[in-house]
Scaffold this motif. Structure first.
Motif, PDB file in Angstrom:
ATOM      1  N   LYS A   4       0.826  -1.195   0.000  1.00 35.43           N
ATOM      2  CA  LYS A   4       0.000   0.000   0.000  1.00 35.43           C
ATOM      3  C   LYS A   4       0.865   1.252   0.000  1.00 35.43           C
ATOM      4  CE  LYS A   4      -4.422   1.367   1.774  1.00 35.43           C
ATOM      5  NZ  LYS A   4      -5.511   1.002   2.663  1.00 35.43           N
ATOM      6  N   SER A   5       1.940   1.257   0.769  1.00 35.71           N
ATOM      7  CA  SER A   5       2.830   2.405   0.818  1.00 35.71           C
ATOM      8  C   SER A   5       3.457   2.660  -0.545  1.00 35.71           C
ATOM      9  CB  SER A   5       3.926   2.187   1.860  1.00 35.71           C
ATOM     10  OG  SER A   5       3.369   2.030   3.148  1.00 35.71           O
ATOM     11  N   LEU A   8       0.981   4.345  -2.740  1.00 38.67           N
ATOM     12  CA  LEU A   8       0.810   5.750  -2.395  1.00 38.67           C
ATOM     13  C   LEU A   8       1.943   6.592  -2.976  1.00 38.67           C
ATOM     14  CD1 LEU A   8      -0.351   5.542   1.335  1.00 38.67           C
ATOM     15  CD2 LEU A   8      -1.720   6.179  -0.648  1.00 38.67           C
ATOM     16  N   ASP A 579      -6.519  16.379   1.383  1.00 38.85           N
ATOM     17  CA  ASP A 579      -7.012  15.083   1.847  1.00 38.85           C
ATOM     18  C   ASP A 579      -8.309  15.171   2.644  1.00 38.85           C
ATOM     19  OD1 ASP A 579      -4.814  13.911   0.666  1.00 38.85           O
ATOM     20  OD2 ASP A 579      -3.632  13.841   2.512  1.00 38.85           O
ATOM     21  N   SER A 618     -15.193   8.416   7.402  1.00 42.76           N
ATOM     22  CA  SER A 618     -13.748   8.644   7.457  1.00 42.76           C
ATOM     23  C   SER A 618     -13.318   9.198   8.808  1.00 42.76           C
ATOM     24  CB  SER A 618     -13.330   9.592   6.331  1.00 42.76           C
ATOM     25  OG  SER A 618     -13.621   9.024   5.063  1.00 42.76           O
ATOM     26  N   VAL A 623      -9.528   7.361   8.745  1.00 46.08           N
ATOM     27  CA  VAL A 623      -8.857   7.158   7.462  1.00 46.08           C
ATOM     28  C   VAL A 623      -9.239   8.317   6.546  1.00 46.08           C
ATOM     29  CG1 VAL A 623      -8.842   4.645   7.643  1.00 46.08           C
ATOM     30  CG2 VAL A 623     -10.766   5.788   6.522  1.00 46.08           C
ATOM     31  N   TYR A 626      -9.364   8.899   0.228  1.00 44.96           N
ATOM     32  CA  TYR A 626      -8.578   8.301  -0.856  1.00 44.96           C
ATOM     33  C   TYR A 626      -8.064   6.913  -0.480  1.00 44.96           C
ATOM     34  CZ  TYR A 626      -4.093   9.382   1.439  1.00 44.96           C
ATOM     35  OH  TYR A 626      -3.031   9.430   2.306  1.00 44.96           O
ATOM     36  N   GLU A 627      -7.931   6.644   0.833  1.00 43.62           N
ATOM     37  CA  GLU A 627      -7.457   5.332   1.271  1.00 43.62           C
ATOM     38  C   GLU A 627      -8.519   4.253   1.068  1.00 43.62           C
ATOM     39  OE1 GLU A 627      -4.454   5.622   4.822  1.00 43.62           O
ATOM     40  OE2 GLU A 627      -6.127   6.993   5.263  1.00 43.62           O
ATOM     41  N   ASP A 630      -7.660   3.481  -2.953  1.00 41.13           N
ATOM     42  CA  ASP A 630      -6.326   3.520  -3.549  1.00 41.13           C
ATOM     43  C   ASP A 630      -5.789   2.153  -3.944  1.00 41.13           C
ATOM     44  OD1 ASP A 630      -5.943   2.620  -0.974  1.00 41.13           O
ATOM     45  OD2 ASP A 630      -4.250   3.927  -0.520  1.00 41.13           O
ATOM     46  N   ASN A 631      -6.523   1.085  -3.621  1.00 38.94           N
ATOM     47  CA  ASN A 631      -6.072  -0.249  -4.003  1.00 38.94           C
ATOM     48  C   ASN A 631      -6.923  -0.854  -5.121  1.00 38.94           C
ATOM     49  OD1 ASN A 631      -4.094  -2.230  -3.550  1.00 38.94           O
ATOM     50  ND2 ASN A 631      -5.540  -3.502  -2.402  1.00 38.94           N
ATOM     51  N   GLU A 636     -11.412  -3.578  -1.506  1.00 35.96           N
ATOM     52  CA  GLU A 636     -11.177  -2.569  -0.474  1.00 35.96           C
ATOM     53  C   GLU A 636     -12.200  -2.807   0.636  1.00 35.96           C
ATOM     54  OE1 GLU A 636      -8.934  -0.302  -0.134  1.00 35.96           O
ATOM     55  OE2 GLU A 636      -8.266   0.496  -2.062  1.00 35.96           O
TER      56      GLU A 636
END
Length: 669
Positions: A4-5, A8, A579, A618, A623, A626-627, A630-631, A636
C-alpha cells in the motif's frame, strides 16, 4: 502495508507529473475575528447537495456547519427558483431515491396535499420556491432531534480564505453580511449589485460584516480532524484553492468522442438562468419596456416551431395552479390558464444567458483569477465575472417583456410571436422568488468547475466520468469514424465493448464485430445513483450572447441525448492535493458532456448524501477517503463497509440488477 505504501508513493509521483502543485499556503490575516465556530463537517454551499450532506451529518450526531451565500437553503428548489423536480419515469416509479430526497418529496405532498400543486407538465412536482426552504429547514430540525447532531446555519455567508497545512485545510475564514440598520432589507438588490461587497472584510455603507473562523471540533493524530465539503454552485473552493480541475469543453478523445472542440475550451460552459415568476390576471396589464430591451430582443425565441405556443410555455413550469386537481387534456397546448396561476420561467432562448468567450465567460479560469488578483492571499471575490451576472439579470427582465409584449422571434422569424398582456411580473419580498427585484436570489447554474480526481488504475491522468460512461448515443454513426483518428476510433470501441472487446484484443474479431454494451459503466466504488438525459443549454459562438444573428456553438448539441442509469463513483468526489476535502454537487469529476446529466435535483441529493456519509465514515474510522479506493481494482474492505452503511441508511448505490454481466438497460426510460 509495504504494498500500500508503494502504491501511495507511485500515486504521489504521478500527481506531480500530471498536475504540478499549485496550492498557495499563504493567507491574508483578516482585520478581526468576530466568532469562532467548531465543526465536524464544514459544508460550503446550501444547495441540494449541501443540504443532503448536512442531513446525513445531523442524523449521525455530528456538529455540522453549513454556509450559503443567500438566505435560503435548497439551491435549485429555492434560491435559484427551479422548483420543478427533474426526474426520469423509471427511477421515479420505483421511488429509488435517497432517504432525504424521499422525505423532501413527502414534505411537498404534506404541505400542499398533492405533489404537483403547480399542475405543470415538466415534472410531477412543481411548487413555490419558498416551500423548498421551509421544508428543508424542518427536515434539519427533525434530523437534529433524531440523530442528536447540531446544525450551525450561516446564511448570507461566503468563504473568503482557507489555511492549508500539509495536505489538509486547518481553518476557513468566512464573512457573513447583514444590512446596515436603516438600509433596505436583504434581497433588495440583485446579486450583481452586492456580490463584490459580500466578499470584502470591511463593513460598507450597505452591509455590516461578521468575520467567522471555522476550525475542527476535535484533534486527532490519525486521519482528519474534520472534513470540508465543497457544495457550491460554481465550485468556489476549487477555484479558491486552485486544485486540479477543468472548466468548459474537454478536447475530443475516445472517452469524449462527441466533444465540439479538438482542444480544451474553458470559456464555453452551459448557460445560467435567472428565473422569475409571472402571474395570470383577469385584467390587462400595462408593461413598461425596459431601457435595455432592444439590446437583448435579438436573442429571444420560442426556439422551435413545436414550442411556439404560449400556453405550452406557461404551463411547462407552472408552480401554482388555481385548479391543480382539474382533469386536463393530454396536450398541454390545450390546458387552461386561470387568473392567479403562477409560472416560473426557465427557457433556453429566453432567460438563459449563454456567454462562451474569454470576453464574457461567467466562471473565471485560473489565469483570469490570477490576473484579477483573486488567487492572492485575501483576494478571493467569488470567482465570477460580475458584469456577466448583471447582463444575465437584464436579459431575464427583458425576456418577461418579450413574453407579454414582444412580437419578434430570433429563430422562427416574423408572424410567430403574439402579445399576451394579461400577465404581471411578480416582485417583492413576499413574492415567489422572495426578492424586491423579482429575479431568483442566485442564478440556476448548470455547470461549474469540475475537479479532476486522483490518478488510479485505468485513469493515469486523473479520474473522470466521461461521455461514453453514460451515453446512449449511437457511436456507429459515420460522424465518429470521420472525425476521430483511426486509433481513437479503435479505442472508443474497445471501451464501449466491455467484456465483448476481449476477442478483439486477442485478434479473434475486429472492431466491427463489437456489440456495444447497453448500460452505463459499472464502478466498484459506487456510492450513489442518478438518471437523467444529457441535456445541453450550449454557450453561444460570439460575444455578447445577445448579438443579432448569434448562434449556438457548433457541435455542442451533438452530445446531448438519453443516458443510461448511472452510478456516482467515490473517486469522483475525491480531489487531488487536499485530503480532508470532498466534492459534491455539480463539481465532481465529470467531463463536460457527462456533467450535463449529472446536475439535476435527485442526483445532487444523492451525491451530497454520499459525500456526507463518506466524511462521517472517514472521521470515525480515522482514514482518508482516498485510502478507501487507492487499491482498486482489488478489494477494499473499508470501501465495502462504507457501501453497506449507505445502503443500510436507505441511500441506494445500485440500480436493480446492475452488474457487469447485465449488458442491457434499454428498458430504462
Amino acid at each position: 502495508m509495504v504494498k500500500k505504501s508503494s502504491q501511495l508513493i507511485i500515486s504521489f509521483i504521478l500527481s506531480l507529473i500530471y498536475f504540478p502543485p499549485s496550492l498557495s499556503l499563504a493567507v491574508a490575516n483578516p482585520p478581526r475575528i468576530d466568532k469562532n465556530v467548531e465543526c465536524d463537517l464544514l459544508i460550503v454551499g446550501g444547495g441540494l447537495a449541501g443540504s443532503a450532506a448536512a442531513y446525513e451529518g445531523l442524523l449521525a450526531g455530528k456538529n455540522v456547519c453549513l454556509t450559503e451565500i443567500t438566505d435560503w437553503v435548497g439551491g435549485q428548489i429555492s434560491a435559484q427558483g427551479t422548483s420543478a423536480l427533474d426526474e426520469r419515469p423509471t427511477q421515479r416509479s420505483l421511488l429509488l431515491y435517497p432517504r432525504g430526497y424521499l422525505e423532501l418529496r413527502e414534505g411537498i405532498q404534506n404541505k400542499y396535499g398533492l405533489l404537483n400543486p403547480g399542475a405543470c407538465w415538466v415534472s410531477e412536482a412543481c411548487f413555490m420556491p419558498e416551500a423548498g426552504d421551509e421544508i428543508l429547514s424542518k427536515m434539519f430540525k427533525k434530523a437534529e432531534r433524531k440523530g442528536k447532531g447540531k446544525l450551525h446555519w450561516f446564511p448570507s455567508t461566503v468563504i473568503k480564505d482557507m489555511t492549508i497545512i500539509g495536505n489538509q485545510i486547518t481553518e476557513a475564514i468566512a464573512i457573513q453580511h447583514q444590512p446596515v440598520p436603516g438600509t433596505p432589507p436583504l434581497n433588495t438588490e440583485p446579486l450583481s449589485q452586492m456580490i463584490e461587497d459580500a466578499y470584502h472584510y470591511n463593513n460598507s455603507q450597505r452591509f455590516n460584516k461578521t468575520i467567522i473562523r471555522f476550525t475542527p471540533k476535535r484533534k486527532t493524530d490519525q486521519g482528519a480532524d474534520w472534513y470540508i465539503i465543497e457544495a457550491t454552485e460554481t465550485g468556489e473552493i476549487i477555484g479558491l484553492t486552485n486544485i486540479p480541475h477543468q472548466l468548459g469543453i474537454d478536447p475530443r478523445s475516445p472517452q469524449e468522442p462527441t466533444s465540439s472542440s479538438l482542444t480544451r475550451d474553458p470559456y464555453c460552459t452551459q448557460g445560467f438562468t435567472y428565473t422569475f415568476a409571472m402571474e395570470a390576471t383577469r385584467t390587462l396589464q400595462t408593461h413598461q419596456k425596459p431601457l435595455f430591451y432592444e439590446q437583448y430582443a435579438p436573442y429571444y425565441s420560442y426556439e422551435l416551431p413545436r414550442l411556439a405556443n404560449f400556453n405550452l410555455v406557461y404551463t411547462y413550469r407552472r408552480i401554482h395552479s388555481m385548479k391543480p386537481r382539474e382533469k386536463r387534456s393530454p396536450n398541454p397546448r390545450e390546458w387552461p390558464i386561470y387568473p392567479g396561476d403562477i409560472s416560473m420561467q426557465n427557457w433556453t432562448w429566453g432567460n438563459d444567458y449563454r456567454p462562451g468567450t474569454s470576453e464574457d465567460n461567467l466562471i473565471l479560469t485560473p489565469g483570469q483569477l490570477e490576473a484579477t488578483g483573486q488567487l492572492q492571499p485575501g483576494g478571493w471575490k467569488g470567482g465570477l465575472r460580475t458584469e456577466t451576472l448583471r447582463k444575465g439579470e437584464e436579459n431575464a427582465l427583458g425576456f418577461f417583456y418579450w413574453l407579454v409584449a414582444g412580437t419578434t422571434d430570433s429563430q422562427l422569424g416574423e408572424g410567430v410571436k403574439e402579445k399576451h398582456p394579461n400577465y404581471r411580473y411578480l416582485s417583492g419580498l413576499n413574492s415567489a422568488m422572495g426578492t424586491v427585484h423579482g429575479l431568483s436570489k442566485y442564478p440556476y447554474m448548470r455547470e461549474g468547475r469540475r475537479i479532476i480526481g486522483r490518478p488510479s488504475y485505468g485513469y493515469k491522468n486523473g479520474f473522470v466520468v466521461s461521455e461514453i460512461d453514460i451515453s446512449r448515443n449511437n457511436f456507429r454513426q459515420d460522424w465518429y469514424a470521420d472525425n476521430l483518428t483511426p486509433e481513437e476510433y479503435r479505442l472508443l470501441w474497445l471501451n464501449l465493448g466491455g467484456l465483448d472487446s476481449l476477442p478483439v484484443l486477442s485478434g479473434q474479431e475486429t472492431i466491427a464485430d463489437i456489440q456495444p454494451r447497453s448500460r452505463a459503466t459499472i464502478y466498484p466504488d459506487t456510492v450513489g445513483i442518478g438518471h437523467y438525459a444529457i441535456d445541453f443549454h450550449p454557450c453561444l459562438t460570439n460575444s455578447p450572447p445577445e448579438l443579432p444573428g448569434n448562434t449556438e456553438r457548433e457541435g455542442e448539441r451533438r452530445g446531448q441525448g438519453q443516458a443510461y442509469p448511472f452510478q456516482i463513483p467515490l473517486r469522483a468526489l475525491i480531489p487531488q492535493q487536499i485530503d480532508n476535502l470532498l466534492v459534491a454537487g455539480k463539481s465532481i469529476a465529470t467531463s463536460h458532456i457527462a456533467a450535463a446529466a449529472y446536475r439535476v435535483h435527485s442526483f445532487e441529493w444523492s451525491v451530497g448524501a454520499a459525500a456526507g456519509t463518506t466524511a462521517i465514515f472517514s472521521l470515525e474510522k480515522q482514514v482518508f477517503p482516498y485510502e478507501l479506493v487507492d487499491n482498486l481494482p482489488y478489494r477494499e474492505p473499508l470501501l465495502e463497509e462504507l457501501q453497506r452503511l449507505l445502503e443500510k441508511n436507505n441511500n441506494p448505490i445500485l440500480f436493480p440488477g446492475m452488474s457487469i454481466f447485465n449488458q442491457s438497460w434499454e428498458d430504462w426510460k
